[in-house]
Scaffold this motif. Structure first.
Motif: not given
Length: 206
Positions: A79-80, A88-92, A103-107, A123-124
């Motif tokens: 997912p990159r 942000l990486r740990p939570s995402v 998870a990405v859509k929330i961001l 998509a990241l």
């Protein structure tokens, strides 16, 4: 900051061991071990027992180290998530294991609310990553906390709409359920809901 492997190991610890409750209609994951579902095993073609079938026996055969590798490869690298700000990486990453592309859509929705023109597609890519890097520049912890609150609200909205899912957000005793405590692990303590605030938020639930 923790390494990707350390984050993955914490996710495995958080997810727990083997679970299989075929009589639970509210758990679509089926047989699961270390957070890896039988559906994931089938999608990845992981026939660990070598008998030509991917079934509960393969879930039971899954090792902790194999689960860590699955998460790193398929829930972080592919997912990159490494394109995101380190804060942000740990939570995402944790949320991606729990909810996939949501998870990405929330961001992405959060970034749109902040004024960034990003697509909400789960998509990241360079667009989302660039916006996240820019949003993190003034105050990385503020962005992490904003994502954590948005993640918690995502869980609340699911439970609002779907009574069967409320057991994941609220314990039988009326306290915070696993979804909420999981989201708050990635939040500064001052943004954790108090017991009273949590009870007020879920007061309308039967």
């Amino acid at each position: 900051m923790m390494t990707v492997r350390q984050i993955a190991e914490e996710i495995v610890d958080r997810e727990g061991g083997f679970v299989n409750d075929p009589d639970d209609p509210d758990d679509p994951g089926g047989a699961t071990k270390f957070g890896v579902t039988i559906h994931t095993m089938r999608r990845l073609g992981l026939d660990l027992t070598g008998d030509g079938e991917i079934d509960v026996a393969d879930i039971r055969a899954l090792s902790r180290s194999q689960a860590v590798e699955i998460f790193i490869t398929h829930y972080f690298d592919k997912p990159r998530i490494g394109l995101l700000p380190e804060i942000l990486r740990p939570s995402v990453f944790d949320m991606y294991v729990n909810a996939g592309g949501n998870a990405v859509k929330i961001l992405q929705r959060l970034l749109r609310d902040m004024g960034y023109a990003v697509a909400v597609d789960g998509a990241l890519g360079p667009q989302t990553a660039g916006a996240a890097q820019d949003a993190a520049a003034p105050d990385p912890i503020a962005l992490r906390d904003a994502y954590g609150v948005a993640r918690r609200n995502y869980y609340f909205r699911i439970a609002d709409r779907r009574p069967a899912s409320r057991k994941y957000a609220r314990t039988r005793a009326g306290g915070k359920g696993g979804w909420i405590t999981r989201a708050e692990e990635f939040l500064s303590p001052r943004y954790h809901l108090s017991g009273d605030a949590f009870r007020a938020r879920v007061a309308s639930w039967v």
